[in-house]
Design a protein around this motif. Structure first.
Motif, PDB file in Angstrom:
ATOM      1  N   ALA A  80       6.785  -0.572  -0.116  1.00 24.96           N
ATOM      2  CA  ALA A  80       7.636  -1.688  -0.536  1.00 24.96           C
ATOM      3  C   ALA A  80       7.112  -3.005   0.034  1.00 24.96           C
ATOM      4  CB  ALA A  80       9.075  -1.449  -0.073  1.00 24.96           C
ATOM      5  N   LEU A  81       6.668  -2.982   1.295  1.00 26.48           N
ATOM      6  CA  LEU A  81       6.152  -4.212   1.913  1.00 26.48           C
ATOM      7  C   LEU A  81       4.843  -4.652   1.263  1.00 26.48           C
ATOM      8  CD1 LEU A  81       6.807  -3.304   5.657  1.00 26.48           C
ATOM      9  CD2 LEU A  81       7.834  -5.248   4.460  1.00 26.48           C
ATOM     10  N   ALA A  82       4.115  -3.680   0.685  1.00 30.18           N
ATOM     11  CA  ALA A  82       2.808  -4.009   0.103  1.00 30.18           C
ATOM     12  C   ALA A  82       2.940  -4.669  -1.268  1.00 30.18           C
ATOM     13  CB  ALA A  82       1.958  -2.743  -0.008  1.00 30.18           C
ATOM     14  N   SER A  83       4.132  -4.606  -1.882  1.00 26.24           N
ATOM     15  CA  SER A  83       4.252  -5.163  -3.240  1.00 26.24           C
ATOM     16  C   SER A  83       3.948  -6.656  -3.210  1.00 26.24           C
ATOM     17  CB  SER A  83       5.648  -4.906  -3.798  1.00 26.24           C
ATOM     18  OG  SER A  83       6.572  -5.728  -3.163  1.00 26.24           O
ATOM     19  N   GLY A  84       3.432  -7.151  -4.311  1.00 27.39           N
ATOM     20  CA  GLY A  84       3.086  -8.573  -4.359  1.00 27.39           C
ATOM     21  C   GLY A  84       1.742  -8.850  -3.701  1.00 27.39           C
ATOM     22  N   GLY A  85       0.852  -7.886  -3.741  1.00 28.08           N
ATOM     23  CA  GLY A  85      -0.521  -8.135  -3.281  1.00 28.08           C
ATOM     24  C   GLY A  85      -0.696  -8.155  -1.777  1.00 28.08           C
ATOM     25  N   LYS A  86       0.245  -7.553  -1.045  1.00 25.09           N
ATOM     26  CA  LYS A  86       0.115  -7.549   0.428  1.00 25.09           C
ATOM     27  C   LYS A  86      -0.737  -6.379   0.899  1.00 25.09           C
ATOM     28  CE  LYS A  86       3.444 -10.754   1.317  1.00 25.09           C
ATOM     29  NZ  LYS A  86       4.708 -10.422   0.685  1.00 25.09           N
ATOM     30  N   ARG A  87      -1.122  -6.490   2.148  1.00 25.69           N
ATOM     31  CA  ARG A  87      -1.935  -5.449   2.761  1.00 25.69           C
ATOM     32  C   ARG A  87      -1.172  -4.933   3.978  1.00 25.69           C
ATOM     33  NH1 ARG A  87      -8.083  -5.339   3.098  1.00 25.69           N
ATOM     34  NH2 ARG A  87      -8.439  -4.462   5.142  1.00 25.69           N
ATOM     35  N   VAL A  88      -0.872  -3.641   3.970  1.00 27.81           N
ATOM     36  CA  VAL A  88       0.008  -3.075   4.994  1.00 27.81           C
ATOM     37  C   VAL A  88      -0.676  -1.877   5.650  1.00 27.81           C
ATOM     38  CG1 VAL A  88       2.253  -1.942   5.365  1.00 27.81           C
ATOM     39  CG2 VAL A  88       2.068  -3.810   3.720  1.00 27.81           C
ATOM     40  N   LEU A  89      -0.564  -1.798   6.974  1.00 25.65           N
ATOM     41  CA  LEU A  89      -1.100  -0.640   7.696  1.00 25.65           C
ATOM     42  C   LEU A  89       0.061   0.269   8.107  1.00 25.65           C
ATOM     43  CD1 LEU A  89      -3.561   0.798   9.035  1.00 25.65           C
ATOM     44  CD2 LEU A  89      -2.961  -0.419  11.140  1.00 25.65           C
ATOM     45  N   LEU A  90      -0.027   1.531   7.719  1.00 28.35           N
ATOM     46  CA  LEU A  90       0.976   2.529   8.092  1.00 28.35           C
ATOM     47  C   LEU A  90       0.369   3.398   9.179  1.00 28.35           C
ATOM     48  CD1 LEU A  90       3.592   4.150   7.601  1.00 28.35           C
ATOM     49  CD2 LEU A  90       2.434   5.294   5.705  1.00 28.35           C
ATOM     50  N   MET A  91       1.023   3.443  10.324  1.00 31.98           N
ATOM     51  CA  MET A  91       0.418   4.086  11.479  1.00 31.98           C
ATOM     52  C   MET A  91       1.244   5.264  11.959  1.00 31.98           C
ATOM     53  SD  MET A  91      -0.670   1.801  14.654  1.00 31.98           S
ATOM     54  CE  MET A  91      -0.883   2.755  16.106  1.00 31.98           C
ATOM     55  N   GLU A  92       0.580   6.367  12.226  1.00 29.90           N
ATOM     56  CA  GLU A  92       1.254   7.555  12.747  1.00 29.90           C
ATOM     57  C   GLU A  92       0.800   7.748  14.187  1.00 29.90           C
ATOM     58  OE1 GLU A  92       0.567  10.853  10.215  1.00 29.90           O
ATOM     59  OE2 GLU A  92       1.676  12.223  11.484  1.00 29.90           O
ATOM     60  N   VAL A  93       1.727   8.051  15.087  1.00 29.16           N
ATOM     61  CA  VAL A  93       1.328   8.121  16.498  1.00 29.16           C
ATOM     62  C   VAL A  93       1.555   9.485  17.131  1.00 29.16           C
ATOM     63  CG1 VAL A  93       1.649   5.663  16.939  1.00 29.16           C
ATOM     64  CG2 VAL A  93       3.580   7.222  17.227  1.00 29.16           C
ATOM     65  N   GLU A  94       2.064  10.424  16.357  1.00 24.32           N
ATOM     66  CA  GLU A  94       2.351  11.726  16.952  1.00 24.32           C
ATOM     67  C   GLU A  94       1.311  12.763  16.560  1.00 24.32           C
ATOM     68  OE1 GLU A  94       6.731  12.363  17.610  1.00 24.32           O
ATOM     69  OE2 GLU A  94       5.459  11.475  19.148  1.00 24.32           O
ATOM     70  N   GLY A  95       0.266  12.321  15.834  1.00 23.36           N
ATOM     71  CA  GLY A  95      -0.832  13.214  15.480  1.00 23.36           C
ATOM     72  C   GLY A  95      -0.418  14.441  14.691  1.00 23.36           C
ATOM     73  N   ARG A  96       0.581  14.280  13.822  1.00 19.33           N
ATOM     74  CA  ARG A  96       1.085  15.467  13.107  1.00 19.33           C
ATOM     75  C   ARG A  96       0.622  15.510  11.656  1.00 19.33           C
ATOM     76  NH1 ARG A  96       6.583  15.660  14.918  1.00 19.33           N
ATOM     77  NH2 ARG A  96       7.028  16.675  12.957  1.00 19.33           N
ATOM     78  N   GLN A  97      -0.124  14.506  11.214  1.00 18.34           N
ATOM     79  CA  GLN A  97      -0.612  14.427   9.834  1.00 18.34           C
ATOM     80  C   GLN A  97       0.558  14.391   8.839  1.00 18.34           C
ATOM     81  OE1 GLN A  97      -3.573  13.761   8.750  1.00 18.34           O
ATOM     82  NE2 GLN A  97      -4.725  13.934  10.656  1.00 18.34           N
ATOM     83  N   GLY A  98       1.661  13.779   9.273  1.00 18.49           N
ATOM     84  CA  GLY A  98       2.814  13.641   8.372  1.00 18.49           C
ATOM     85  C   GLY A  98       2.520  12.667   7.238  1.00 18.49           C
ATOM     86  N   ILE A  99       1.758  11.601   7.536  1.00 14.67           N
ATOM     87  CA  ILE A  99       1.481  10.603   6.491  1.00 14.67           C
ATOM     88  C   ILE A  99       0.650  11.242   5.377  1.00 14.67           C
ATOM     89  CG2 ILE A  99       0.253   8.448   5.984  1.00 14.67           C
ATOM     90  CD1 ILE A  99       1.040   7.433   8.719  1.00 14.67           C
ATOM     91  N   ALA A 100      -0.339  12.038   5.768  1.00 14.48           N
ATOM     92  CA  ALA A 100      -1.184  12.693   4.758  1.00 14.48           C
ATOM     93  C   ALA A 100      -0.306  13.543   3.840  1.00 14.48           C
ATOM     94  CB  ALA A 100      -2.243  13.553   5.448  1.00 14.48           C
ATOM     95  N   GLN A 101       0.654  14.243   4.433  1.00 16.41           N
ATOM     96  CA  GLN A 101       1.539  15.089   3.609  1.00 16.41           C
ATOM     97  C   GLN A 101       2.385  14.249   2.663  1.00 16.41           C
ATOM     98  OE1 GLN A 101       4.037  17.748   5.887  1.00 16.41           O
ATOM     99  NE2 GLN A 101       2.233  18.567   6.911  1.00 16.41           N
ATOM    100  N   VAL A 102       2.961  13.178   3.211  1.00 16.49           N
ATOM    101  CA  VAL A 102       3.846  12.351   2.396  1.00 16.49           C
ATOM    102  C   VAL A 102       3.086  11.738   1.212  1.00 16.49           C
ATOM    103  CG1 VAL A 102       5.088  10.130   2.465  1.00 16.49           C
ATOM    104  CG2 VAL A 102       5.547  11.857   4.188  1.00 16.49           C
ATOM    105  N   PHE A 103       1.824  11.366   1.441  1.00 15.92           N
ATOM    106  CA  PHE A 103       1.038  10.749   0.362  1.00 15.92           C
ATOM    107  C   PHE A 103       0.165  11.771  -0.365  1.00 15.92           C
ATOM    108  CE2 PHE A 103       2.369   7.028   2.664  1.00 15.92           C
ATOM    109  CZ  PHE A 103       2.554   6.090   1.665  1.00 15.92           C
ATOM    110  N   ASP A 104       0.403  13.059  -0.064  1.00 20.20           N
ATOM    111  CA  ASP A 104      -0.297  14.129  -0.761  1.00 20.20           C
ATOM    112  C   ASP A 104      -1.821  13.985  -0.643  1.00 20.20           C
ATOM    113  OD1 ASP A 104      -0.362  16.421  -2.142  1.00 20.20           O
ATOM    114  OD2 ASP A 104       0.023  15.556  -4.119  1.00 20.20           O
TER     115      ASP A 104
END
Ligand SMILES: Nc1ncnc2c1ncn2[C@@H]1O[C@H](COP(=O)(O)OP(=O)(O)OP(=O)(O)O)[C@@H](O)[C@H]1O
Ligand SMILES: [Mg+2]
Length: 383
Positions: A80-104
């Motif tokens: 949502a923050l990236a809409s309108g041509g923005k650049r956003v960094l999503l950071m995971e800190v627990e080393g669980r690879q949850g982001i990879a799962q969420v984004f398939d």
């Protein structure tokens, strides 16, 4: 006063027709910081300005009770923050690879990588979401290389297990390395411009968030002077500044809601003026099947089984007494749950923070569901 698509004044708002996420009544903010007002493609009528609730916030920390949907909501918020041509960094800190799962995606390395784009609108490109899975050891090696030019020594230390040792005996050091990485990404600039418009951190659960973010006191026992201390102080400045907001994810159940209330109180009480509290993201909200007034009556036991059986009989069904009893029990259970959820909503209003509602995705989360949650956050002004 009517406006046409593309109408603009030198320093005034830009007018666009609604489309993409802007369908209906959702104007946005332009890449240059200018308001974009939304006009219906047919009516060409101005509607309203759009300010997001977190203008100026660049570090969004997402916490909540385990399993409430932190990783999912952090992903949706980044989109949502990236809409309108923005650049956003999503950071995971627990080393669980949850982001990879969420984004398939397959597991992600310790490296900033583009993982998704926000949808385009007619006038604006969708933005980019980058991801980083940060772990304390890699962050320590990077830190040694950056501040002491110790890249090779770092590798030798890893072979000797020293980095593991250092980060295990000093949990405060682990945390400052991870929050430090987020603060560095927030402050990083290229050609005088921030590299990321926003950084979203999928943070530890509420029970640990105060300690995790309270960097200075955690490292004060470790380092009173020197580069670690200076680093910790810089991180602390970012975390305590209005550039940071800590958002809480919860479902409408008693325990997760209690954790939100306790977490907010804890952040307010931290030394150094507290840490800025952001919004409350109420996740997995199911639509209400009946008006609340009726649900309250049902929950109080007002279902007339006899009348229900008569109605079922009139509809041509057999065994209506048993069916009516089952239906009444199910309806009462639904009503009791819905009324209980109302009570939790009321408790969440108490701290006075903005609340956003994210729907339960009925057939399980997938990428389409994630974009739906992002759209819901966008529509409610969270991003
Ligand atoms: N709005 C939603 N609709 C349906 N399912 C959801 C929704 N939000 C999250 N989920 C699902 O709930 C589960 C928990 O979500 P998630 O992993 O994001 O929680 P978490 O708080 O990060 O958990 P953990 O504490 O283990 O890190 C996942 O299976 C996810 O797909
Ligand atoms: Mg998670």
């Amino acid at each position: 006063m009517a406006f046409r698509h593309g109408d603009t004044a030198a320093d005034g708002p830009l007018w666009i027709s609604c489309d993409g996420w802007l369908t209906g009544r959702q104007p946005a903010r332009g890449r240059d910081g200018r308001d974009i007002w939304c006009v219906g493609a047919d009516s060409l009528q101005g509607v309203s300005t759009r300010d997001t609730d977190w203008e100026g916030v660049r570090l969004h920390v997402v916490t909540g009770k385990g399993g409430a949907g932190k990783t999912t909501v952090a992903g949706a918020l980044a989109l949502a923050l990236a809409s309108g041509g923005k650049r956003v960094l999503l950071m995971e800190v627990e080393g669980r690879q949850g982001i990879a799962q969420v984004f398939d995606r397959p597991p992600l390395p310790y490296e900033e990588r583009k993982i998704a784009v926000a949808p385009d609108s007619a006038t604006q490109p969708g933005g980019d979401v980058y991801a980083l899975v940060a772990d304390p050891e890699s962050a320590l090696l990077e830190y040694l290389a950056m501040f002491y030019n110790l890249r090779h020594a770092g590798k030798a230390l890893t072979r000797l297990g020293v980095t593991d040792f250092a980060t295990t005996i000093a949990p405060g050091l682990r945390d400052v390395l991870l929050t430090g990485k987020a603060a560095e990404a927030v402050r990083r600039k290229k050609a005088g411009r921030p590299v990321y418009d926003a950084v979203v951190m999928d943070a530890p659960p509420t029970g640990r968030i105060g300690r995790y973010l309270n960097v200075t006191s955690e490292v004060s026992g470790l380092a009173r002077v020197g580069p670690i201390r200076t680093h910790a102080d810089t991180v602390q400045r970012v975390i305590h500044s209005p550039e940071t907001a800590v958002h809480f994810v919860t479902t409408l159940e008693e325990m997760p809601v209690q954790e939100v209330l306790d977490g907010i109180a804890e952040l307010h009480e931290l030394a150094g003026g507290g840490i800025p509290v952001g919004g409350i993201m109420i996740n997995m909200v199911r639509p209400r099947e009946l008006p609340l007034s009726q649900l309250r009556l049902v929950a109080a036991g007002s279902v007339d089984e006899h009348e229900l059986a008569l109605g079922l009989k009139a509809a041509g069904l057999d065994d209506t007494r048993r069916l009516a009893a089952d239906l009444a029990a199910e309806l009462t259970e639904h009503a009791v749950a819905a009324v209980g959820q109302e009570e939790q909503r009321r408790r969440l209003d108490e701290p006075g923070q903005p609340c956003y509602e994210l729907p339960m995705i009925p057939d399980g989360m997938d990428l389409a569901g994630l974009y739906r949650l992002a759209a819901a956050l966008h529509e409610q002004g969270a991003a």
